[in-house]
Enzyme design. Structure first.
Site, mmCIF file in Angstrom:
data_model
loop_
_atom_site.group_PDB
_atom_site.id
_atom_site.type_symbol
_atom_site.label_atom_id
_atom_site.label_comp_id
_atom_site.label_asym_id
_atom_site.label_seq_id
_atom_site.Cartn_x
_atom_site.Cartn_y
_atom_site.Cartn_z
ATOM 1 N N ASP A 23 42.176 44.179 40.241
ATOM 2 C CA ASP A 23 43.417 44.232 39.158
ATOM 3 C C ASP A 23 44.242 45.277 39.792
ATOM 4 O O ASP A 23 45.761 44.981 39.497
ATOM 5 C CB ASP A 23 42.805 45.025 37.975
ATOM 6 C CG ASP A 23 43.562 44.685 36.635
ATOM 7 O OD1 ASP A 23 44.876 44.099 36.857
ATOM 8 O OD2 ASP A 23 43.163 44.859 35.373
ATOM 9 N N CYS A 247 49.005 42.980 35.577
ATOM 10 C CA CYS A 247 48.962 41.661 35.993
ATOM 11 C C CYS A 247 50.122 40.909 36.205
ATOM 12 O O CYS A 247 51.181 41.104 35.547
ATOM 13 C CB CYS A 247 48.331 41.025 34.582
ATOM 14 S SG CYS A 247 48.322 39.366 34.436
#
Ligand code: HMG
Ligand code: MG
Length: 308
Positions: A23, A247
């Protein structure tokens, strides 16, 4: 058990799942060399993190930074007792993960239709149908499977998301056989009461022991949200070293709650994690020096200035 734990029913131990190498790095535009990714993962392992997400087997057209996840996985020295999950969006990703020798995968759904379309180019129901066969095949192959639900406290495109919408998707992933469902505040907009209410609704369907919290820290609510969900019985929390990341399909969202800040709070409250702060800070320094950036974590900044 100390006084504060008795008063608020906090868990005695929390498992921190480190998502920084996935991430944290997936949003970096400049390619991070393979040896730096491997160096980061090995330092995180040395810090005592029990689970480290090492990459994702997604389309390299969608997330170019993760294109070498198979080689990264192959190159890391695996520590006994540490999980090294990778994300897979479809059967092609699972095939790649199996070929690389991965032992744990994570599938990622969302509680928002618009985000699901932007992130994995399908509807929620299509994604769940696809995951049903991906999870079945992964379990048949002897893998452990974690499930993610994104947008649990809001969507970058639709705004508010109801806890019932989160519970529906989480319940489906649970019924497929995911051992744990990580609930992601993808845009980091949620506040503690909403986080608590969402956990209460989801835990009516899935035992709270099988829920994890994944807070991005865009609005600085990450630690407060963690405390709120610990009080509901959650004992698995995702973090990203130095607060890296975001993201690519949630514009404006910053990194996860920094693992260093999470650990500082848990250490201070006497909650066990098995993670060593000094070594974790080393891992953060290592990746920040490579990226030419100061750490986003407050602990990293405090220690960076003092150089200890
Ligand atoms: P698509 O374009 O609809 O799929 O993408 P497709 O089947 O038409 O394939 C398109 C191209 O990608 C084809 O190549 C496929 O072969 C290839 P071409 O024929 O054009 O040369 N392809 C693949 N290549 C490698 N590995 C694969 C793979 N699949 C297809 N697995 C798809 C659909 C799902 C593939 C795409 O949308 C995708 O990869 N999305 C991933 C997005 C992503 O990784 N987002 C970040 C992770 S989620 C997140 O960060 C949230 C989380 O942290 C929790 C939270 O914070 O809330 C987990
Ligand atoms: Mg995330």
């Amino acid at each position: 058990m100390n006084r504060i734990q008795q008063e608020t029913d906090l868990p005695e131990r929390v498992k921190i799942v480190e998502v920084g190498p996935r991430d944290g790095l997936q949003n970096e535009s400049a390619t991070v060399p393979l040896e730096v990714k491997v160096g980061l993962i090995e330092r995180l392992g040395a810090a005592g993190l029990p689970a480290i997400e090492t990459g994702s087997f997604v389309s390299p057209k969608w997330v170019p930074q993760m294109a070498d996840s198979d080689r990264v996985y192959g190159a890391i020295r695996k520590r006994a007792g540490v999980g090294y999950p990778v994300l897979v969006p479809n059967s092609r990703g699972l095939a790649g993960a199996l070929k690389a020798g991965v032992q744990e995968v994570a599938v990622f759904a969302a509680a928002s239709e618009s985000f699901t379309r932007k992130n994995i180019n399908s509807t929620i129901d299509e994604s769940l149908e696809r995951y049903r066969s991906v999870v079945a095949e992964a379990l048949d192959s002897g893998l452990r499977v974690r499930g993610y639900v994104s947008c649990v406290l809001g969507c970058p495109y639709e705004g508010a998301i109801t806890p019932d919408a989160v519970a529906r998707v989480a319940g489906q992933l649970d019924s497929m056989g995911c051992y744990e469902i990580s609930l992601g505040d993808t845009i980091g907009a949620g506040t503690p009461r909403d986080a608590r209410d969402m956990i209460r609704v989801v835990s009516e369907r899935i035992p709270v022991q099988r829920l994890a919290a994944h807070f991005h820290d865009t609005y600085g609510q990450g630690l407060a949200n963690v405390l709120a969900v610990l009080q509901e019985g959650v004992s698995v929390v995702d973090g990203s070293v130095s607060g890296l990341g975001g993201c690519p399909y949630a514009k404006g969202a910053t990194g996860n709650l920094a693992t260093e800040d999470l650990l500082y709070m848990l250490d201070g409250m006497g909650i066990k994690t098995g993670v060593d702060m000094g070594r974790l800070l080393d891992a953060g320094r290592f990746i920040c020096e490579h990226l030419g950036r100061r750490p986003v974590s407050r602990v990293g900044q405090a220690r960076w200035v003092r150089k200890d």
